[in-house]
Enzyme design. Structure first.
Site, PDB file in Angstrom:
ATOM      1  N   HIS A 221       0.825  -1.203   0.000  1.00 15.45           N
ATOM      2  CA  HIS A 221       0.000   0.000   0.000  1.00 15.45           C
ATOM      3  C   HIS A 221       0.863   1.259   0.000  1.00 15.45           C
ATOM      4  O   HIS A 221       0.595   2.219  -0.732  1.00 15.45           O
ATOM      5  CB  HIS A 221      -0.921  -0.035   1.229  1.00 15.45           C
ATOM      6  CG  HIS A 221      -1.790   1.162   1.372  1.00 15.45           C
ATOM      7  ND1 HIS A 221      -1.628   2.075   2.397  1.00 15.45           N
ATOM      8  CD2 HIS A 221      -2.823   1.623   0.631  1.00 15.45           C
ATOM      9  CE1 HIS A 221      -2.528   3.029   2.274  1.00 15.45           C
ATOM     10  NE2 HIS A 221      -3.266   2.790   1.220  1.00 15.45           N
TER      11      HIS A 221
ATOM     12  N   GLU B  93       2.385   1.801  -3.449  1.00 14.02           N
ATOM     13  CA  GLU B  93       1.394   2.371  -4.385  1.00 14.02           C
ATOM     14  C   GLU B  93       1.278   3.880  -4.185  1.00 14.02           C
ATOM     15  O   GLU B  93       1.206   4.649  -5.151  1.00 14.02           O
ATOM     16  CB  GLU B  93       0.051   1.671  -4.161  1.00 14.02           C
ATOM     17  CG  GLU B  93      -1.145   2.328  -4.826  1.00 14.02           C
ATOM     18  CD  GLU B  93      -2.247   2.658  -3.837  1.00 14.02           C
ATOM     19  OE1 GLU B  93      -2.680   3.824  -3.812  1.00 14.02           O
ATOM     20  OE2 GLU B  93      -2.667   1.750  -3.100  1.00 14.02           O
ATOM     21  N   HIS B  94       1.286   4.332  -2.933  1.00 20.78           N
ATOM     22  CA  HIS B  94       1.228   5.771  -2.652  1.00 20.78           C
ATOM     23  C   HIS B  94       2.472   6.495  -3.174  1.00 20.78           C
ATOM     24  O   HIS B  94       2.380   7.581  -3.736  1.00 20.78           O
ATOM     25  CB  HIS B  94       1.113   6.001  -1.137  1.00 20.78           C
ATOM     26  CG  HIS B  94      -0.282   5.965  -0.617  1.00 20.78           C
ATOM     27  ND1 HIS B  94      -0.889   7.027   0.001  1.00 20.78           N
ATOM     28  CD2 HIS B  94      -1.211   4.971  -0.626  1.00 20.78           C
ATOM     29  CE1 HIS B  94      -2.122   6.708   0.358  1.00 20.78           C
ATOM     30  NE2 HIS B  94      -2.336   5.455  -0.007  1.00 20.78           N
TER      31      HIS B  94
ATOM     32  N   GLU C 187      -4.389   7.777   7.816  1.00 17.42           N
ATOM     33  CA  GLU C 187      -5.380   6.871   7.233  1.00 17.42           C
ATOM     34  C   GLU C 187      -5.662   5.698   8.176  1.00 17.42           C
ATOM     35  O   GLU C 187      -6.815   5.282   8.343  1.00 17.42           O
ATOM     36  CB  GLU C 187      -4.879   6.362   5.882  1.00 17.42           C
ATOM     37  CG  GLU C 187      -5.882   5.517   5.116  1.00 17.42           C
ATOM     38  CD  GLU C 187      -5.361   5.070   3.761  1.00 17.42           C
ATOM     39  OE1 GLU C 187      -6.078   4.309   3.084  1.00 17.42           O
ATOM     40  OE2 GLU C 187      -4.233   5.458   3.378  1.00 17.42           O
TER      41      GLU C 187
END
Length: 420
Positions: free
Chosen positions: A46, A49-50, A126
């Site tokens: 994750h 991907e950011h 997040e």
């Protein structure tokens, strides 16, 4: 028209030409997600991907954003348990830029330390927000209870202490280990020419390794009970059973079963739990299929004093599945699934992502007509068969609860209500 080719380096390139459109979506789907991570890598898919949008050897993060905005394009990405997808939607004349941009971020990202520090903070926020969202958090508890001590049961976001410790070398090594041509596909849908797009992909995606990465850890469904008491306005409940992989011949029968159980306003759970008894505002069921396993789950949110009454009602509706379904009920459920499927094909983004997932999952593209036929083929005997399989798995069901829980039945009592 759908076409697929393979470049000399093993990268597959697929297109679906839709001549009437003014736009196109270019996507890169990578066969890696959170379930490929070792425990010390939890959350790195994750984070990677950011970071892909935060600067390359050729472009700064600002330049990436400016180039997209200059052509009115939309660029985004997402991570799942088994895949990571990067996509750009642009006007048809800007497809070359889209390919160039995606190739650049997936081959030349620098993972600048300052950008990494900022993005780690974003993801930590997040994670904190996720913890404050009980209807999301209870799904995490459900997964880690169904698949304990394995990547498939861990949160895609990762743990704060692990995310805080990742370095640029960690990201570069993980990308190098997994972003390889046998596990990637470049797709485009919209107003694109296959041969021209193939040349673009060949010109730009030339730096990728062509060796295979290690397969993820085999999934092992276990099930169990997890209850977390928190001072909330509602009790969030999940009940689930071992299902099947998306490769299983009964995959669509399980989808139909889940839909008629809790997939819409006419579903059994919605009618019995909400409409007739007023026990919950939200109640629904779902299926999740992975390469080697799957689950059928039920989620409901209710007041604390309604939980003890609602849970047995949900169990009773699950047991009634073994009595079968009539033709009209079956038709409604199948039509819901088909409508959702076909609506996905209303956008070039949906089609480009669909092609990528299919080729990586099945080794080929399944056209909508084929999937619709598989859904239509599900009959009453199929529903009876999979409902009996579900009941046979009830002694290993997964039960998770988050919020106030006074009077909620114990795990063994719920299992006893479900076991024949």
């Amino acid at each position: 028209m759908y076409q697929i080719s393979t470049l000399p380096n093993g990268l597959r390139v697929a297109t679906e030409q839709l001549p009437g459109m003014e736009s196109a979506t270019v996507a890169v789907t990578v066969d890696v997600g959170a379930r490929f991570e070792r425990e010390v890598e939890g959350g790195i898919s994750h984070l990677l991907e950011h970071m892909a949008f935060k600067g390359t050897k050729r472009r700064t993060a600002l330049q990436i954003a400016q180039e997209m905005d200059m052509v009115g394009g939309n660029m985004n990405a997402y991570t799942s348990l088994e895949n990571t997808v990067y996509y750009v939607r642009v006007l048809k004349d800007d497809v070359a830029l889209a390919v160039n941009m995606l190739a650049d971020i997936l081959q030349n990202s620098t993972f600048d330390e300052q950008e990494l520090a900022r993005e780690r903070d974003v993801i930590l926020q997040e994670i904190a927000m996720h913890f404050d969202t009980p209807d999301d958090l209870v799904f995490d508890y459900f997964s880690e209870t169904a698949y304990p001590d394995q990547p498939l049961g861990r949160s895609i976001l990762g743990k704060p202490e692990r995310v805080s410790a990742f370095t640029r070398d960690d990201l570069a090594q993980y990308m190098g280990a997994h972003y390889r041509t046998p596990h990637m596909i470049v797709t485009a849908a919209g107003n694109v020419n296959h041969e021209a797009f193939l040349k673009l992909a060949g010109d730009h995606f030339s730096q990728l390794s062509s060796t295979k990465h290690e397969a993820p850890m085999q999934a092992l469904y276990k099930g169990g009970d997890k209850r977390v008491k928190r001072k909330l306005e509602q009790l969030h409940l999940m009940l689930g059973f071992e299902g099947v992989s998306f490769l299983d011949p009964d995959y669509y029968a399980w989808q139909v079963l889940s839909t008629l159980l809790g997939g819409g306003m006419s579903s059994r759970l919605f009618q019995e739990v909400r409409e007739k008894r007023g026990l919950a505002y939200t109640v629904q069921s779902f299926t999740s299929g992975y390469e080697d396993t799957g689950v059928l789950g039920i989620y409901a949110a209710t007041a604390e004093n309604k939980g003890p009454e609602m849970l047995p009602v949900v169990c009773d509706e699950v047991m009634k599945l073994q009595l079968g379904a009539d033709g009209q009920e079956l038709k409604r459920a199948k039509n819901q699934i088909k409508a959702s499927l076909l609506m996905t094909r209303e956008s070039s983004s949906g089609i480009a992502e669909w092609i990528g997932r299919h080729v990586l999952c099945y080794g080929r593209y399944k056209p909508a007509s084929e999937i619709v036929a598989l859904i239509d083929a599900v009959n009453e005997d199929d529903i009876l068969r999979v409902s009996k399989t579900l009941a046979a798995n009830a002694n290993r069901m997964t039960l998770t609860a988050l919020g106030p829980q006074k009077g909620l039945p114990k795990y063994d009592a719920v299992v006893k209500r479900l076991v024949i």
